[in-house]
Write a protein that holds these residues in place. Structure first.
Motif, PDB file in Angstrom:
ATOM      1  N   VAL A  78     -10.928  16.942 -16.691  1.00 13.52           N
ATOM      2  CA  VAL A  78      -9.650  16.238 -16.660  1.00 13.52           C
ATOM      3  C   VAL A  78      -9.765  15.122 -15.630  1.00 13.52           C
ATOM      4  CG1 VAL A  78      -7.167  16.395 -16.334  1.00 13.52           C
ATOM      5  CG2 VAL A  78      -8.427  18.357 -17.259  1.00 13.52           C
ATOM      6  N   ASN A  79      -9.783  13.897 -16.113  1.00  7.52           N
ATOM      7  CA  ASN A  79      -9.881  12.730 -15.229  1.00  7.52           C
ATOM      8  C   ASN A  79      -8.480  12.356 -14.757  1.00  7.52           C
ATOM      9  OD1 ASN A  79     -12.667  11.840 -14.935  1.00  7.52           O
ATOM     10  ND2 ASN A  79     -12.633  11.524 -17.149  1.00  7.52           N
ATOM     11  N   ASN A  80      -8.081  12.988 -13.653  1.00  9.84           N
ATOM     12  CA  ASN A  80      -6.738  12.790 -13.124  1.00  9.84           C
ATOM     13  C   ASN A  80      -6.693  11.871 -11.909  1.00  9.84           C
ATOM     14  OD1 ASN A  80      -3.831  13.688 -12.358  1.00  9.84           O
ATOM     15  ND2 ASN A  80      -5.049  14.265 -10.590  1.00  9.84           N
ATOM     16  N   ALA A  81      -7.753  11.815 -11.119  1.00 11.96           N
ATOM     17  CA  ALA A  81      -7.732  11.049  -9.876  1.00 11.96           C
ATOM     18  C   ALA A  81      -7.356   9.591 -10.144  1.00 11.96           C
ATOM     19  CB  ALA A  81      -9.100  11.116  -9.197  1.00 11.96           C
ATOM     20  N   GLY A  82      -6.476   9.063  -9.320  1.00  8.99           N
ATOM     21  CA  GLY A  82      -6.048   7.676  -9.490  1.00  8.99           C
ATOM     22  C   GLY A  82      -4.799   7.402  -8.691  1.00  8.99           C
ATOM     23  N   GLY A  83      -4.209   6.253  -8.950  1.00 10.65           N
ATOM     24  CA  GLY A  83      -2.989   5.865  -8.253  1.00 10.65           C
ATOM     25  C   GLY A  83      -3.082   4.442  -7.746  1.00 10.65           C
ATOM     26  N   THR A  84      -1.989   3.996  -7.131  1.00 10.59           N
ATOM     27  CA  THR A  84      -1.953   2.620  -6.621  1.00 10.59           C
ATOM     28  C   THR A  84      -0.817   2.464  -5.628  1.00 10.59           C
ATOM     29  OG1 THR A  84      -1.793   0.272  -7.253  1.00 10.59           O
ATOM     30  CG2 THR A  84      -0.410   1.824  -8.469  1.00 10.59           C
ATOM     31  N   PRO A  85      -0.991   1.617  -4.615  1.00 13.69           N
ATOM     32  CA  PRO A  85       0.159   1.223  -3.803  1.00 13.69           C
ATOM     33  C   PRO A  85       0.951   0.149  -4.545  1.00 13.69           C
ATOM     34  CG  PRO A  85      -1.801   0.083  -3.047  1.00 13.69           C
ATOM     35  CD  PRO A  85      -2.244   1.013  -4.149  1.00 13.69           C
ATOM     36  N   HIS A  86       2.198  -0.055  -4.139  1.00 12.44           N
ATOM     37  CA  HIS A  86       2.979  -1.152  -4.704  1.00 12.44           C
ATOM     38  C   HIS A  86       2.487  -2.456  -4.097  1.00 12.44           C
ATOM     39  CE1 HIS A  86       6.374  -3.949  -5.194  1.00 12.44           C
ATOM     40  NE2 HIS A  86       6.632  -3.252  -6.293  1.00 12.44           N
ATOM     41  N   ARG A  87       2.030  -3.380  -4.937  1.00  7.23           N
ATOM     42  CA  ARG A  87       1.544  -4.660  -4.436  1.00  7.23           C
ATOM     43  C   ARG A  87       1.692  -5.717  -5.527  1.00  7.23           C
ATOM     44  NH1 ARG A  87      -3.360  -3.306  -2.978  1.00  7.23           N
ATOM     45  NH2 ARG A  87      -2.795  -2.924  -0.800  1.00  7.23           N
ATOM     46  N   LEU A  88       2.493  -6.737  -5.271  1.00 10.39           N
ATOM     47  CA  LEU A  88       2.602  -7.843  -6.212  1.00 10.39           C
ATOM     48  C   LEU A  88       1.277  -8.584  -6.270  1.00 10.39           C
ATOM     49  CD1 LEU A  88       6.149  -9.163  -5.234  1.00 10.39           C
ATOM     50  CD2 LEU A  88       5.535  -7.785  -7.235  1.00 10.39           C
ATOM     51  N   LEU A  89       0.972  -9.164  -7.413  1.00  4.00           N
ATOM     52  CA  LEU A  89      -0.325  -9.802  -7.586  1.00  4.00           C
ATOM     53  C   LEU A  89      -0.594 -10.865  -6.531  1.00  4.00           C
ATOM     54  CD1 LEU A  89      -0.433 -10.136 -11.469  1.00  4.00           C
ATOM     55  CD2 LEU A  89      -1.998  -8.805 -10.048  1.00  4.00           C
ATOM     56  N   ALA A  90       0.406 -11.675  -6.229  1.00  2.00           N
ATOM     57  CA  ALA A  90       0.198 -12.773  -5.287  1.00  2.00           C
ATOM     58  C   ALA A  90       0.089 -12.295  -3.842  1.00  2.00           C
ATOM     59  CB  ALA A  90       1.333 -13.790  -5.399  1.00  2.00           C
ATOM     60  N   ASP A  91       0.382 -11.025  -3.604  1.00  2.00           N
ATOM     61  CA  ASP A  91       0.321 -10.500  -2.242  1.00  2.00           C
ATOM     62  C   ASP A  91      -1.029  -9.883  -1.892  1.00  2.00           C
ATOM     63  OD1 ASP A  91       2.922 -11.252  -1.863  1.00  2.00           O
ATOM     64  OD2 ASP A  91       3.764  -9.266  -2.267  1.00  2.00           O
ATOM     65  N   GLY A  92      -1.977  -9.933  -2.815  1.00  2.00           N
ATOM     66  CA  GLY A  92      -3.293  -9.363  -2.545  1.00  2.00           C
ATOM     67  C   GLY A  92      -4.392 -10.199  -3.174  1.00  2.00           C
TER      68      GLY A  92
END
Length: 260
Positions: A78-92
């Motif tokens: 089960v490939n569960n690992a993942g996620g993301t912080p909230h970040r607008l494209l122009a902010d990174g």
């Protein structure tokens, strides 16, 4: 139980959705190994934990070889690992967004390739944990949405290339209530308000995801491969329904077509 004697690996299975999946496999009788970069704060009774950095291909390959050697087989990944912080494209910068793509798309590919020979020997299966973010605009998590869209495509291609020995499917998740829900939706009132936007009236629980993953790994799903199973409580009410004036309550003054 339906998974008696089976061996399952759940990546990122130490908390939240991953822990819910691991518990469901344990309830179904499977022997479960969970892996993550850091040990869990709370030990999951009945499951083995192994520290693995899924971004390191050689480390991942050694991990799956070791699991198969110690348990004698590997039936489900089960490939569960993942996620993301909230970040607008122009902010990174692009490199920051690329790390999100690596975690949510490249590492499932790395794990699947490392597990392939063992899964093929057992005629096992892979369950990808996708997201509705992969099928709609995802402002603030665009790279995550793009990675999840790619993950579904990857799973469909794997299902064709690796058939009939390994089945590959995707669980496409909507909103799930976990210990981190407050970071996204606020306090209990906020979580309940968000839940009311779902046709079934609540967020999913990790156990809901786990039960669906067990089904896809079981013999009951023996003819299901290359599929994407939506687990989103009915989805989202289309915004245009609330914006349109045609279905609003109106007061007629007796003249046809005259409303106010």
């Amino acid at each position: 139980m339906e998974l008696d004697g089976r061996v399952a690996v759940v990546t990122g299975g130490t908390r939240g959705v991953g822990a819910g999946i691991a518990r469901a496999f344990l309830r179904a009788g499977a022997r479960v190994v969970v892996c993550a970069r850091r040990p869990p704060d709370v030990t999951l009774d009945g499951a083995e934990f192994v520290t693995v950095d899924l971004r390191e291909a050689e480390e991942v390959a050694g991990f799956f070889d070791d699991v198969a050697a110690r348990y004698g087989r590997l039936d489900t990944l089960v490939n569960n690992a993942g996620g993301t912080p909230h970040r607008l494209l122009a902010d990174g910068a692009a490199a920051r967004h690329a790390r999100v793509v690596e975690l949510n798309l490249v590492t499932p590919l790395t794990a699947s390739l490392a597990a392939y020979d063992h899964l093929r020997a057992a005629r096992g299966s892979i369950v990808m944990i996708g997201s509705v973010s992969g099928g709609r605009p995802s402002p603030g998590s665009a790279a995550y949405g793009a990675a999840k869209a790619g993950l579904e495509s990857l799973a469909r291609s794997m299902a064709v290339e690796w058939a009939p020995d390994v089945r590959v499917n995707t669980l496409v998740l909507g909103m799930v209530r976990t210990e981190l829900s407050g970071l996204h939706y606020g306090d209990e009132e906020g979580i309940a308000a968000v839940g009311r936007t779902v046709p079934l009236g609540r967020l999913a629980e990790p156990s809901d995801v786990g039960d669906a993953a067990v089904f896809l790994a079981s013999e009951r799903a023996a003819y299901i491969s290359g599929a994407s199973l939506l687990l989103h409580g009915g989805g989202e009410r289309p915004a245009f329904l609330d914006a349109a004036t045609v279905n609003r309550e109106t007061v007629h003054d007796g003249r046809q077509g005259d409303v106010r």
